[in-house]
Motif scaffolding. Sequence first.
Motif, mmCIF file in Angstrom:
data_model
loop_
_atom_site.group_PDB
_atom_site.id
_atom_site.type_symbol
_atom_site.label_atom_id
_atom_site.label_comp_id
_atom_site.label_asym_id
_atom_site.label_seq_id
_atom_site.Cartn_x
_atom_site.Cartn_y
_atom_site.Cartn_z
ATOM 1 N N GLY A 62 7.280 -4.102 11.744
ATOM 2 C CA GLY A 62 7.526 -5.315 10.957
ATOM 3 C C GLY A 62 6.564 -5.447 9.778
ATOM 4 O O GLY A 62 6.819 -6.180 8.836
ATOM 5 N N ARG A 63 5.428 -4.744 9.834
ATOM 6 C CA ARG A 63 4.457 -4.790 8.725
ATOM 7 C C ARG A 63 4.557 -3.534 7.858
ATOM 8 O O ARG A 63 3.680 -3.272 7.030
ATOM 9 N N SER A 64 5.575 -2.742 8.056
ATOM 10 C CA SER A 64 5.634 -1.445 7.372
ATOM 11 C C SER A 64 5.587 -1.593 5.849
ATOM 12 O O SER A 64 6.279 -2.430 5.282
ATOM 13 N N PRO A 65 4.790 -0.752 5.192
ATOM 14 C CA PRO A 65 4.711 -0.809 3.728
ATOM 15 C C PRO A 65 5.810 0.018 3.064
ATOM 16 O O PRO A 65 5.661 0.433 1.922
ATOM 17 N N VAL A 66 6.906 0.241 3.765
ATOM 18 C CA VAL A 66 7.972 1.087 3.217
ATOM 19 C C VAL A 66 8.408 0.549 1.842
ATOM 20 O O VAL A 66 8.514 -0.660 1.642
ATOM 21 N N ALA A 98 -0.321 3.265 10.118
ATOM 22 C CA ALA A 98 0.014 2.902 11.503
ATOM 23 C C ALA A 98 1.276 2.040 11.506
ATOM 24 O O ALA A 98 2.169 2.212 12.350
ATOM 25 N N ALA A 99 1.379 1.123 10.545
ATOM 26 C CA ALA A 99 2.549 0.244 10.475
ATOM 27 C C ALA A 99 3.801 1.039 10.120
ATOM 28 O O ALA A 99 4.849 0.889 10.758
ATOM 29 N N PHE A 100 3.688 1.924 9.140
ATOM 30 C CA PHE A 100 4.855 2.716 8.735
ATOM 31 C C PHE A 100 5.389 3.534 9.917
ATOM 32 O O PHE A 100 6.599 3.643 10.119
ATOM 33 N N HIS A 101 4.472 4.097 10.713
ATOM 34 C CA HIS A 101 4.889 4.942 11.833
ATOM 35 C C HIS A 101 5.094 4.144 13.128
ATOM 36 O O HIS A 101 5.441 4.730 14.157
ATOM 37 N N GLY A 102 4.843 2.839 13.106
ATOM 38 C CA GLY A 102 5.031 2.026 14.303
ATOM 39 C C GLY A 102 4.098 2.413 15.438
ATOM 40 O O GLY A 102 4.502 2.447 16.594
ATOM 41 N N VAL A 103 2.843 2.683 15.102
ATOM 42 C CA VAL A 103 1.882 3.057 16.154
ATOM 43 C C VAL A 103 0.933 1.883 16.428
ATOM 44 O O VAL A 103 0.232 1.425 15.520
ATOM 45 N N PRO A 104 0.903 1.377 17.682
ATOM 46 C CA PRO A 104 -0.046 0.316 18.030
ATOM 47 C C PRO A 104 -1.475 0.807 17.824
ATOM 48 O O PRO A 104 -1.768 1.967 18.106
ATOM 49 N N MET A 164 0.860 -1.189 0.000
ATOM 50 C CA MET A 164 0.000 0.000 0.000
ATOM 51 C C MET A 164 0.893 1.236 0.000
ATOM 52 O O MET A 164 1.597 1.494 0.983
ATOM 53 N N PRO A 165 0.895 2.022 -1.088
ATOM 54 C CA PRO A 165 1.730 3.228 -1.078
ATOM 55 C C PRO A 165 1.252 4.212 0.000
ATOM 56 O O PRO A 165 0.080 4.563 0.030
ATOM 57 N N VAL A 166 2.134 4.587 0.900
ATOM 58 C CA VAL A 166 1.783 5.600 1.916
ATOM 59 C C VAL A 166 2.753 6.762 1.781
ATOM 60 O O VAL A 166 3.813 6.626 1.164
ATOM 61 N N ARG A 167 2.380 7.892 2.368
ATOM 62 C CA ARG A 167 3.290 9.039 2.369
ATOM 63 C C ARG A 167 4.447 8.692 3.303
ATOM 64 O O ARG A 167 4.268 8.616 4.514
ATOM 65 N N GLU A 168 5.605 8.423 2.755
ATOM 66 C CA GLU A 168 6.720 7.946 3.586
ATOM 67 C C GLU A 168 7.466 9.120 4.192
ATOM 68 O O GLU A 168 8.600 9.403 3.848
ATOM 69 N N ALA A 172 -0.394 -10.344 13.798
ATOM 70 C CA ALA A 172 1.011 -9.934 13.779
ATOM 71 C C ALA A 172 1.438 -9.333 15.126
ATOM 72 O O ALA A 172 2.614 -9.070 15.335
ATOM 73 N N GLY A 173 0.490 -9.112 16.021
ATOM 74 C CA GLY A 173 0.819 -8.552 17.336
ATOM 75 C C GLY A 173 0.914 -7.039 17.338
ATOM 76 O O GLY A 173 1.412 -6.433 18.283
ATOM 77 N N ALA A 174 0.417 -6.400 16.252
ATOM 78 C CA ALA A 174 0.580 -4.948 16.119
ATOM 79 C C ALA A 174 -0.654 -4.174 16.561
ATOM 80 O O ALA A 174 -0.653 -2.947 16.514
ATOM 81 N N GLY A 175 -1.694 -4.878 16.982
ATOM 82 C CA GLY A 175 -2.895 -4.154 17.366
ATOM 83 C C GLY A 175 -3.886 -5.067 18.051
ATOM 84 O O GLY A 175 -3.665 -6.277 18.168
ATOM 85 N N ILE A 176 -4.968 -4.460 18.528
ATOM 86 C CA ILE A 176 -6.019 -5.223 19.194
ATOM 87 C C ILE A 176 -7.316 -4.995 18.425
ATOM 88 O O ILE A 176 -7.674 -3.854 18.131
ATOM 89 N N LEU A 177 -7.983 -6.087 18.104
ATOM 90 C CA LEU A 177 -9.249 -6.017 17.383
ATOM 91 C C LEU A 177 -10.398 -5.995 18.382
ATOM 92 O O LEU A 177 -10.485 -6.854 19.256
ATOM 93 N N VAL A 178 -11.239 -4.981 18.267
ATOM 94 C CA VAL A 178 -12.448 -4.919 19.088
ATOM 95 C C VAL A 178 -13.628 -4.823 18.129
ATOM 96 O O VAL A 178 -13.759 -3.829 17.414
ATOM 97 N N GLU A 179 -14.440 -5.859 18.081
ATOM 98 C CA GLU A 179 -15.567 -5.792 17.143
ATOM 99 C C GLU A 179 -16.588 -4.773 17.630
ATOM 100 O O GLU A 179 -16.754 -4.567 18.836
ATOM 101 N N GLN A 180 -17.259 -4.141 16.669
ATOM 102 C CA GLN A 180 -18.146 -3.030 17.003
ATOM 103 C C GLN A 180 -19.179 -3.418 18.070
ATOM 104 O O GLN A 180 -19.439 -2.652 18.985
#
Length: 393
Positions: A374-378, A307-313, A161-165, A337-345
């Motif tokens: 580790g999931r960064s789209p860099v 979020a992945a590019f910036h390393g934000v949980p 996914m191209p992001v503003r790097e 991947a351990g990078a976040g927590i899923l809370v269903e609506q």
Amino acid sequence: MALVVMATGGTGGHIYPAVATAHELISRGHAAMILGQRGGMEERVAAEQGLLFQGVDAGKLARSGQGRPDPRELIRAGQGVAQARAVLSRLRPGVVVGYGGFASLPGVLAAQSLRIPTVLHEQNARLGLTQRLAVRRARAVGTAYERVLGLDPRKASMVGMPVREERMDRMTALNRLNLRAGPLTILVMGGSQGSLFLNNHVPDTLRNILGTEGLLESGSAATTARIDLQFEPQGQRDLFRDLVSEAVGSEAIQVLHSTGPRWFPEVASRVQDMDWYHATGFVDAVAAWSAADLAITRAGTGTLAEAAFHGVPTIMVPLPESAENHQLHNARMVQEAGAGILVEQARVSAELGAAVLQCSSPAVRAEMRDAALGRSPVGAAARFADLIEGSLR
Ligand SMILES: CC(=O)N[C@H]1[C@@H](OP(=O)(O)OP(=O)(O)OC[C@H]2O[C@@H](n3ccc(=O)[nH]c3=O)[C@H](O)[C@@H]2O)O[C@H](CO)[C@@H](O)[C@@H]1O
């Protein structure tokens, strides 16, 4: 060197990958411009980003629910194709790149009818409606996921996914956003249009657990009493108590909540009694991600890639109505991947507060941050630019 036209629009999820790729191509000496709906969000974003913009009519081919398309929308789509043909005949670009969404359709169909090469980018794990109409005559399709439902793998190239790097140093970002330097900074962002659901639920959840009588007074009796009230059973309660005392230290909390332009007045009035809660209609995302320690978001691909590019949980509340529930699928991958927590609506009242408290621990956040990076789209914008260059006529 060539002119590359980015056909895109409608929502940030389609527009920002085009912006990121346009900047990459310009840095390689090409010219790039955005072709989208006149008066759409893409027109404003292009101006902010210093990119050339050409606007045409656009119409939706499907209603948000089910049902037949509105005939007036179909007429607008047809007019858009004719207008885009006029623009492209004049400019004769080397390639037109379609990012999906109804606003990208006129540019892509017009290019194909003029035999100008087209390349597509699909941001989701399932080929969108607009892309399905254009895929047969496209030279290549860049994807954000390994496998895309409905897309012939021989045509697909996984570019990410191209992001503003771009990263800002934290202090600069905090200053830009008028935030303070000490506190734990939580970004609430429901996607490019905001999320009514997050707008309605997050302020009160955070008020309850972090409010003036909560975390802000570290270790106060009120905090412990609130935790006792909210978290049964006992084991969980003790865990949260430890986490909170570890987390707060000298820190306090501040929240930056991007509400979506239309919801801003309502949310702003709802949070005005909390001086640590800052609502805004739309935020400079590079600054916001650079300042954030934690985010509460929907689960659109663009948001999660940033979020992945910036390393934000990230605590993710996927939009249940997203096509084939693809946001739930996105969020699951991030959680695995351990990078976040899923809370269903449907579980927000029961689980969102607990998820925030869990992430208030610096140790927990540090682990999640590494997993996110580790999931960064860099490099995705560069890989997609390579694919585009390969299709130039
Ligand atoms: C409701 C819906 O169908 N959403 C889809 C839409 O999401 P949506 O358009 O919300 O897109 P994403 O979550 O992918 O990205 C939002 C983009 O807007 C930017 N932003 C947002 C708020 C703000 O204040 N400032 C700002 O700059 C973000 O930084 C990000 O770049 O497209 C995505 C990619 O096709 C899909 O995965 C989502 O499921």
